[in-house]
Scaffold this active site. Structure first.
Site, PDB file in Angstrom:
ATOM      1  N   CYS A   1       0.853  -1.183   0.000  1.00 47.61           N
ATOM      2  CA  CYS A   1       0.000   0.000   0.000  1.00 47.61           C
ATOM      3  C   CYS A   1       0.888   1.232   0.000  1.00 47.61           C
ATOM      4  O   CYS A   1       1.426   1.619   1.029  1.00 47.61           O
ATOM      5  CB  CYS A   1      -0.895   0.000   1.234  1.00 47.61           C
ATOM      6  SG  CYS A   1      -1.938   1.439   1.326  1.00 47.61           S
ATOM      7  N   LEU A   2       1.059   1.806  -1.168  1.00 45.24           N
ATOM      8  CA  LEU A   2       1.953   2.958  -1.301  1.00 45.24           C
ATOM      9  C   LEU A   2       1.323   3.906  -2.316  1.00 45.24           C
ATOM     10  O   LEU A   2       1.005   3.495  -3.441  1.00 45.24           O
ATOM     11  CB  LEU A   2       3.330   2.459  -1.778  1.00 45.24           C
ATOM     12  CG  LEU A   2       4.452   3.481  -1.834  1.00 45.24           C
ATOM     13  CD1 LEU A   2       4.780   3.999  -0.439  1.00 45.24           C
ATOM     14  CD2 LEU A   2       5.696   2.856  -2.455  1.00 45.24           C
TER      15      LEU A   2
END
Lengths: 151, 485
Positions: A87-88
């Protein structure tokens, strides 16, 4: 397959000639858009001493679309799930065509140094990280020893 | 909204014109609808071209008064939800703030040199300087890369909000900039379609008709509370405020809760309220194939109510109780498990009735079609003119309208707190239900019954409906005064 865009060739050359400290990214022999990546766990993080394998793939419309990156080595981290998905923001809505493989990998390394349990992907991990940080860090160290240190 | 169209609608006499444009000719009297109909709502049905014209008027107004290109005007209008007047006022005070808020300009001083000389940071190619371009933020990239960037974004469905390619730069690309780079006709078409959809979605006065493949749009000036709009094209009833099916007297938040709940629980509830029931007297299996809830068993001739399976004789005009849910008085002492069961029972009570009326509504749709052909036959056979039979048609349409409202009283009742107000509501609901069943019964047998009797029943049912809405529909602000948004 279409010829490799100049942008990818230049990026690859630079990654080989001036590698980012703590990161190695080598294109696959059979597919120049597929990279074998190894990130070393940053110092002073629960991942220190570990070697984390990732895969990075440049889709057809790269750099207009973000590269696809996934952890192959198991890792105990609130922003990385069981399948290794990360999750970036820059891999999603904050992607800009002017960003590069290099910047993406640096951001992933930074994510290992500074986990963000408020924006979780692996919910159980994030929960523990928030309520009992020391136990979460113990788990992360344990996983690093178990999965990222053999070899 | 343009100043001109504002004038048109703040004028009270103008309402009359709109009213005839939208409402079906089944209404019996032509008195001022805004006073007699609690659901009255001023709106218009527009075609795509009319909406385009409307949007263009705003765009023109803004680009003329601020001396900017129409493309920039679009970006700004989109950001300010099409309130041209507000933009003009704010622009007079502080143009910079407006440009930054709508992301026409960067909030940080631009740092060119991202691409130095004739080298593009995206493709890593070197080309002639003339082949480079940038948005207001000054981030230069080569034209080929811009074109690729736009194509990828458009294919992903992005239109109004396509941004500059530089990292962390949020400046938006106006239409003319995008179109000057994109050459493929199919991509350009797609872009313009998405732009239009995006404009409508960002415009508080507009909404697409949600009907499948329907090309019409609604325009109205109030966007809160249960607001009935009827599509001229597909006749679908929609709530202008939330886009769900029209749901008076239930409000937008409650209907959303209810529809989600029904979607979650539908498996069980569907199973329980199956399509057949057994006759309470002779136990023969009965399939309901008409809209009316007054059932007569084909086998034993027993009259009963389809909803509660009680004797129909108890459903006289004054004593109709089957729409009311009776809570178990011994509830307090029960265990948690029993309470859960009670909750499910309560839900199923309302759900069954909701479903039942939805089904009746569908069946009445068939009755309506049947009636049309029957009237046609009669007219062809010389039994009166179409006008003579108009009342039949009116009655069926009225029945449909009443049952529709009745259906949407059930979610309202489900979420209501116990107390005198709920009792009043359920009383009125029961009254309405009783009259609707009477009407339904009479409509199905309309040709053989007395016309006066039927018209009387129509009047009663509609009065019950409006009374209930007047008492419980919580939105009755004066439409005329709220038209100046």
């Amino acid at each position: 397959m279409a010829a490799l865009p100049r942008r990818i060739i230049k990026e690859t050359q630079r990654l080989m000639q001036e590698p980012v400290p703590g990161i190695s990214a080598v294109p696959s022999e059979s597919n120049a858009r597929y990279f074998h990546v190894i990130v070393t766990g940053p110092e002073d993080s629960p991942f220190e001493g570990g070697l984390f394998k990732l895969e990075l793939f440049l889709p057809e419309d790269y750099p207009m679309s973000a590269p696809k990156v996934r952890f192959i080595t198991k890792i105990y981290h609130p922003n990385i799930d069981r399948l290794g998905r990360i999750c970036l923001d820059i891999l999603k809505d904050k992607w800009s065509p002017a960003l590069q493989i290099r910047t993406v990998l640096l951001s992933i390394q930074a994510l290992l140094s500074a986990p963000n349990p408020d924006d979780p992907l692996a919910n159980d991990v994030a929960e523990l990280w928030k309520v009992n940080e020391s136990e979460a860090i113990r788990n992360a160290k344990d996983w690093t020893r178990r999965y990222a240190m053999d070899n | 909204m343009s100043a001109e169209s504002d004038m048109e609608y703040s004028d009270n006499d103008g309402d009359e014109y709109d009213y005839y444009g939208e409402v079906d000719d089944c209404d019996m009297d032509s008195v001022d609808q805004s006073k007699t109909d609690p659901e009255y709502f001023l709106f218009s049905c527009l075609r795509v071209e009319e909406v385009e014209k409307l949007l263009n008027e705003s765009i023109e107004l803004l680009s003329n008064s601020l001396q900017i290109t129409p493309s920039l005007a679009k970006v700004i209008l989109h950001a300010y939800e099409w309130n041209a007047q507000e933009i003009i006022n704010k622009y007079k005070e502080n143009p910079n703030e407006v440009l930054i808020f709508s992301r026409v300009k960067s909030c940080v001083p631009s740092t060119p040199g991202n691409s130095n000389g004739s080298h593009c940071a995206v493709c890593a190619n070197t080309t002639l300087l003339q082949k480079f371009s940038a948005l207001a933020c000054g981030h230069y990239f080569c034209n080929d890369c811009w074109a690729m960037h736009f194509e990828v974004q458009i294919m992903q469905g992005v239109s109004n909000t396509i941004q500059c390619m530089a990292p962390e730069c949020e400046v938006r690309a106006p239409e003319d900039f995008v179109l000057s780079h994109v050459t493929k006709p199919s991509v350009r078409d797609r872009y313009q379609q998405f732009m239009f959809k995006d404009h409508v979605k960002s415009h508080p006065q507009l909404r697409f008709c949600p009907g499948p493949n329907c090309q019409w749009l609604f325009r109205a000036w109030v966007r809160e509370g249960a607001r009935r709009v009827e599509c001229q094209g597909c006749e679908l009833l929609t709530c202008f405020s939330c886009g769900a099916p029209h749901h008076a007297p239930t409000d937008c938040i409650t209907i959303r809760l209810w529809l989600t709940k029904c979607a979650d629980d539908s498996e069980t509830a569907n199973y329980i309220s199956a399509n057949t029931k057994d006759c309470p007297k002779c136990q023969i299996c009965i399939e309901k194939n008409g809209g009316c809830n007054h059932m007569q068993c084909g086998s034993c001739r027993h009259d009963f109510c389809w909803v509660c399976l009680g004797d129909w004789k108890c459903h006289g005009s004054e004593y109709y109780e089957c729409s009311r849910y009776k809570e178990d008085p011994n509830l307090a002492s029960d265990s948690q498990h029993a309470q859960a069961r009670e909750a499910l029972k309560k839900y199923l009570h309302y759900y069954e009735r909701w479903e039942n009326h939805a089904r009746s509504l569908k069946l009445e749709e068939q009755t309506l079609a049947c009636l049309k052909s029957r009237i046609n036959q009669k007219v062809m056979a010389g039994e009166g003119t179409w006008i003579d039979w108009q009342y039949l048609w009116d009655s069926a349409k009225l029945l449909k309208r009443c049952r529709y409202t009745l259906q949407y009283t059930y979610p309202f009742a489900y979420y209501m707190d116990n107390g005198p107000r709920k009792e009043l509501f359920e009383y009125q609901q029961a009254q309405l239900e009783a009259e609707i069943e009477n009407l339904s019964w009479k409509v199905e047998r309309a040709e053989t019954t007395d016309r006066g009797d039927l018209e009387n029943q129509m009047d009663i049912a509609e009065k019950r409906r409006t009374t209930l809405l007047k008492d419980f529909l919580d939105i009755n602000i004066n439409n005329a005064s709220s038209s100046k948004v």
